[in-house]
Enzyme design. Structure first.
Site, PDB file in Angstrom:
ATOM      1  CE  LYS A   1      -4.468  -1.788   1.096  1.00  0.00           C
ATOM      2  NZ  LYS A   1      -5.451  -2.138   2.083  1.00  0.00           N
TER       3      LYS A   1
ATOM      4  NE  ARG B   1      -7.820  -8.475   0.452  1.00  0.00           N
ATOM      5  CZ  ARG B   1      -7.399  -7.718  -0.554  1.00  0.00           C
ATOM      6  NH1 ARG B   1      -6.411  -6.853  -0.382  1.00  0.00           N
ATOM      7  NH2 ARG B   1      -7.982  -7.807  -1.741  1.00  0.00           N
TER       8      ARG B   1
HETATM    9  N1  HH2 Z   1      -7.582  -3.784   0.664  1.00  0.00           N
HETATM   10  C1  HH2 Z   1      -7.922  -3.842  -0.638  1.00  0.00           C
HETATM   11  C2  HH2 Z   1      -8.994  -4.650  -1.048  1.00  0.00           C
HETATM   12  N2  HH2 Z   1      -9.668  -5.406  -0.168  1.00  0.00           N
HETATM   13  N3  HH2 Z   1      -9.999  -6.150   2.061  1.00  0.00           N
HETATM   14  C3  HH2 Z   1      -9.676  -6.117   3.363  1.00  0.00           C
HETATM   15  N4  HH2 Z   1     -10.350  -6.858   4.261  1.00  0.00           N
HETATM   16  N5  HH2 Z   1      -8.648  -5.320   3.819  1.00  0.00           N
HETATM   17  C4  HH2 Z   1      -7.926  -4.529   2.976  1.00  0.00           C
HETATM   18  O1  HH2 Z   1      -7.026  -3.809   3.465  1.00  0.00           O
HETATM   19  C5  HH2 Z   1      -8.258  -4.542   1.580  1.00  0.00           C
HETATM   20  C6  HH2 Z   1      -9.321  -5.383   1.148  1.00  0.00           C
HETATM   21  C7  HH2 Z   1      -7.188  -3.044  -1.658  1.00  0.00           C
HETATM   22  O2  HH2 Z   1      -6.045  -3.697  -2.053  1.00  0.00           O
HETATM   23  P1  HH2 Z   1      -5.806  -4.509  -3.425  1.00  0.00           P
HETATM   24  O3  HH2 Z   1      -6.508  -5.807  -3.431  1.00  0.00           O
HETATM   25  O4  HH2 Z   1      -4.343  -4.582  -3.576  1.00  0.00           O
HETATM   26  O5  HH2 Z   1      -6.311  -3.595  -4.581  1.00  0.00           O
HETATM   27  P2  HH2 Z   1      -7.680  -3.500  -5.401  1.00  0.00           P
HETATM   28  O6  HH2 Z   1      -8.649  -2.752  -4.557  1.00  0.00           O
HETATM   29  O7  HH2 Z   1      -7.317  -2.755  -6.613  1.00  0.00           O
HETATM   30  O8  HH2 Z   1      -8.172  -4.850  -5.718  1.00  0.00           O
END
Ligand code: HH2
Length: 292
Positions: A230, A265
């Site tokens: 992040k 995660r």
């Molecule tokens: N962060 C993202 C998406 N889902 N779920 C939980 N429980 N906690 C988090 O911190 C979280 C989440 C965003 O990250 P990422 O999957 O890398 O990106 P994107 O939103 O583009 O899929």
């Protein structure tokens, strides 16, 4: 203190070591080329790799919340992306714990029907009134994440103002999410809470929340963090390419473990698995009286 547990439809997990959730994004920007079959094959191969590297669960997401260019998708399109992947993983790896990352009850219901056991709702049940009832009906495990705003702006700073301090606000608003879930019939034992690192939070907010995870422990449920790659890590390390933030991610995960997180995660499963297992072994070797 006994280890915390997390109740899923078919088993209860004892959180007696860090629990690693591998991220499986099936948004078009993640798996851009090829038709649907190629996408499912690519997702399956990635799932297999993450399980081999020690993932305890896989989180399948079909809608991006990324700060730049999060385009909300409707339930039909999101289901079209997510469902074949959930089905394929459940068929190939029947013992794997599959989570669906969605804010929509229609998507959650289809995924739970196809073998998912967990719903990861980044809105903490704020955006779809049917989410609680859907999860309760399927006896799903639930991850309730703190955020503010809608899908398109929850990962921006549009709602990042905290008059009474970010930690108090996150604790209060996550508590409201938990209440919403319980009121809909979700068992408390099925719930994991997540402070939502980077969601309606500037880097300093994310750091403050990570440092004060202990204050969220009083909500009575295990804590998950999603720090992987992040922005706040990029700001500290100067690493601008998200996929290169693996070492910073390790630092944040280990710090979060020390502060009380038990679920993580991550994109890079092997790094997280090894680092967290070693950090955990050190924590467990402390004399009982000195443990956090
Ligand atoms: N962060 C993202 C998406 N889902 N779920 C939980 N429980 N906690 C988090 O911190 C979280 C989440 C965003 O990250 P990422 O999957 O890398 O990106 P994107 O939103 O583009 O899929």
């Amino acid at each position: 203190m006994p280890d915390a547990t997390w109740r899923l439809p078919d088993r209860t997990i004892t959180l007696d070591r860090p629990f690693v959730v591998g991220i499986l994004n099936v948004t078009p920007d993640s798996f851009s080329d090829g038709g649907r079959h190629a996408t499912v094959d690519a997702a399956l191969a990635h799932a297999e790799r993450m399980l081999a590297e020690g993932a305890d669960a896989l989180d399948v997401g079909g809608e991006s919340t990324r700060p730049q260019g999060a385009t909300p998708v409707d339930a039909e399109e999101e289901t079209r992306r997510v469902l074949p992947v959930v089905e394929a993983i459940s068929a190939r790896f029947p013992q794997a714990i599959v989570s669906v990352d969605t804010v929509k009850s229609a998507v959650a219901a289809r995924a739970l029907g196809a073998g998912a056991g967990v719903v990861n709702d980044v809105s903490g049940f704020r955006l779809d009134a049917g989410m609680g009832e859907t999860c309760a009906r399927h006896r799903a495990g639930v991850i309730l994440m703190h955020s503010r705003g809608a899908v398109h702006d929850m990962a921006t700073f549009a709602h990042a103002s905290y008059d009474d301090g970010v930690v108090a606000a996150v604790r209060r608003e996550l508590g409201e999410s938990l209440e919403r879930a319980l009121a809909a019939g979700v068992a408390a034992e099925a719930v994991v809470l997540d402070p939502g690192i980077g969601f309606a939070k500037r880097p300093e907010h994310s750091l403050a929340v990570l440092a004060a995870l202990g204050e969220l422990a009083s909500l009575g449920r295990p804590l998950l963090v999603g720090v992987s790659r992040k922005r706040f890590i990029g700001e500290i390390t100067g690493v601008t390419i998200a996929a290169d933030r693996i070492h910073g991610t390790t630092g944040a995960n280990v710090a979060a473990l020390g502060a009380g997180a038990r679920l993580f995660r991550v994109h890079d499963v092997r790094a997280a698995r090894e680092a967290l297992d070693v950090a955990w072994a050190v924590m467990r070797a402390r004399p009982a009286g000195a443990r956090a």
